[in-house]
Design an enzyme around this catalytic site. Structure first.
Site, PDB file in Angstrom:
ATOM      1  N   ARG A  39      15.555 -25.712  -7.442  1.00 35.37           N
ATOM      2  CA  ARG A  39      16.962 -24.814  -7.153  1.00 35.37           C
ATOM      3  C   ARG A  39      18.026 -25.511  -8.259  1.00 35.37           C
ATOM      4  NH1 ARG A  39      17.194 -25.044  -0.463  1.00 35.37           N
ATOM      5  NH2 ARG A  39      16.047 -23.241  -0.360  1.00 35.37           N
ATOM      6  N   LYS A 197       1.991 -15.597  12.723  1.00 30.02           N
ATOM      7  CA  LYS A 197       2.375 -15.079  14.097  1.00 30.02           C
ATOM      8  C   LYS A 197       2.764 -13.675  13.647  1.00 30.02           C
ATOM      9  CE  LYS A 197       3.028 -18.745  17.337  1.00 30.02           C
ATOM     10  NZ  LYS A 197       4.070 -19.134  18.292  1.00 30.02           N
ATOM     11  N   GLY A 354       8.752 -19.617   1.637  1.00 34.61           N
ATOM     12  CA  GLY A 354       8.154 -21.081   1.211  1.00 34.61           C
ATOM     13  C   GLY A 354       6.598 -21.005   1.281  1.00 34.61           C
ATOM     14  N   GLY A 377      14.716 -17.368   4.291  1.00 33.15           N
ATOM     15  CA  GLY A 377      15.409 -16.416   5.178  1.00 33.15           C
ATOM     16  C   GLY A 377      15.750 -15.197   4.489  1.00 33.15           C
TER      17      GLY A 377
END
Length: 396
Positions: A39, A197, A354, A377
């Site tokens: 980053r 999931k 990620g 996100g």
């Protein structure tokens, strides 16, 4: 490609201007050292360009989750020295107390890092008082932190409405790649969606069936779709309560003329551990005590053939339990196929999240994709078709 936001190219003159730059400095640290400087390195193009053109660069960032209170363990003072080494420039750490006086002494080309914006409750609440406090320090605003763009915070959204606002170079590259992947893609488009999931990716799947020509479902979520089609998945990770939802997504895909690809051969084991005894079987041959842990070689090869007929690929999530060998085989194989097609110039490949970045690094191909987003996100919300406040605030 249509440019729908202002970039640094739309700014005439930086010289002597105080430019507030939102960056992502939320890096992992251990014993005072940065353990992954990805980053920090991503900020170099924007910060260097602004400083070299004579701007007074004031970096806004958060670190950890201090929940609106000062916390010495989450001070950006700890990041300033390693960040200076990455940038190859002197950096000044600026506390919010006395910030105006400190900024007044800075010269064109100087770079400063302001203390953690999340030390104030007004940051996450995006309140006007916090926006005022930030705006008082700058003349222009640059958002270079796509990873924080899904949050409507004072330093990502509020300030962009108060000062002339521009996308930094990292943000520009990210938005260009995303526009190319799903905004204005070249068809046929394939999407790989994996992960444990279905429940965590429902909105993604529902959005994609209307956008892509081929939807490749892998990971544990593929088991739920297989179960919806009447396959007995044994002891596999499976959300049996969501098989009805899976059927709805399959029906929506049919209506949208989107082909859904589920594995027809799989790698199974009775234990989930590194290198157990495995079998490769047809999905209808999974025993009651076995778990599906990866896609089989025949299905993987077929998916490679699908990509050979596509022009655009967007990828989020691994195909199998890639952290545990040998269940990374399908992910690595398909990632290498995508990388080779990208190198040939026949495929635009955009990946993010990620686990996805980790999987592509494991395959040794992250550098060979057209674009790999490190945003978690924000990338997922973009794939869901949601409006990202930090991006919307930059639009012309």
């Amino acid at each position: 490609m249509t440019k729908i936001f202002n970039t640094l190219d739309d700014m005439d003159d930086f010289s002597g201007k105080r430019v507030l730059v939102r960056e992502d400095l939320n890096v992992p640290m251990a014993k005072g050292a940065v353990t992954d400087d990805t980053r920090l390195r991503a900020t170099i193009p924007t910060v260097s360009e602004l400083a070299d053109k004579g701007a007074i660069v004031l970096i806004l960032a958060h670190f950890g989750r201090p929940k609106g209170e000062r916390n010495a363990e989450m001070s950006l003072a700890m990041v300033t020295r390693p960040y200076a080494e990455v940038l190859g420039r002197e950096l000044r750490f600026i506390d919010w107390d006395g910030a105006a006086e400190a900024v007044a002494t800075m010269q064109p080309g100087d770079v400063g890092v302001l203390e953690n914006t999340r030390f104030f409750a007004g940051e996450e609440k995006n309140d006007a008082e916090m926006v005022d406090r930030i705006a008082a320090l700058g003349d222009l605003y640059v958002n270079d932190a796509f990873s924080a763009a899904h949050r409507a915070h004072a330093s990502t959204e509020g300030i962009a409405k108060r000062l002339p606002a521009f996308a930094g170079r990292a943000m520009e590259a990210e938005l260009d790649a995303l526009q190319q992947a799903l905004g204005e893609p070249e068809h046929p488009v394939a999407a790989v969606v994996g992960g444990a999931k279905v429940s965590s990716k429902l909105d993604v799947l529902r959005h994609l069936v209307d956008k892509v020509d081929h939807l490749i479902i892998g990971g544990g979520m593929a088991n739920t779709f297989l179960a919806a089609r009447g396959v007995d998945v044994g002891k596999s990770l499976c959300e049996h309560d969501l098989t009805g939802t899976a059927e709805e997504i399959l029906d929506a895909a049919d209506a949208a003329n989107c082909t859904v690809h589920l594995p027809y051969d799989v790698v199974v084991a009775t234990e989930f551990k590194p290198n157990p005894a495995t079998r490769t079987v047809n999905v209808h041959e999974v025993a009651a005590d076995e778990m599906i842990l990866d896609i089989g070689p025949a299905a993987t090869e077929a998916l490679g053939d699908v990509l050979k007929n596509c022009r655009t690929l967007v990828w989020n999530g691994p195909l199998g339990a890639f952290e545990t060998p040998p269940f990374d085989t399908a992910t690595v194989s398909l990632a290498r196929t995508a990388a080779a097609l990208t190198a040939d110039g026949s495929l635009v490949s955009v990946a993010g999240g990620g686990d996805t970045v980790a999987a592509l690094n494991q395959a040794g191909v992250a550098e060979k994709f057209s674009f790999v987003s490190t945003a978690g996100g924000a990338f997922l919300e973009w794939m869901e078709g949601k409006k990202l406040p930090g991006v919307a605030a930059l639009m012309r």
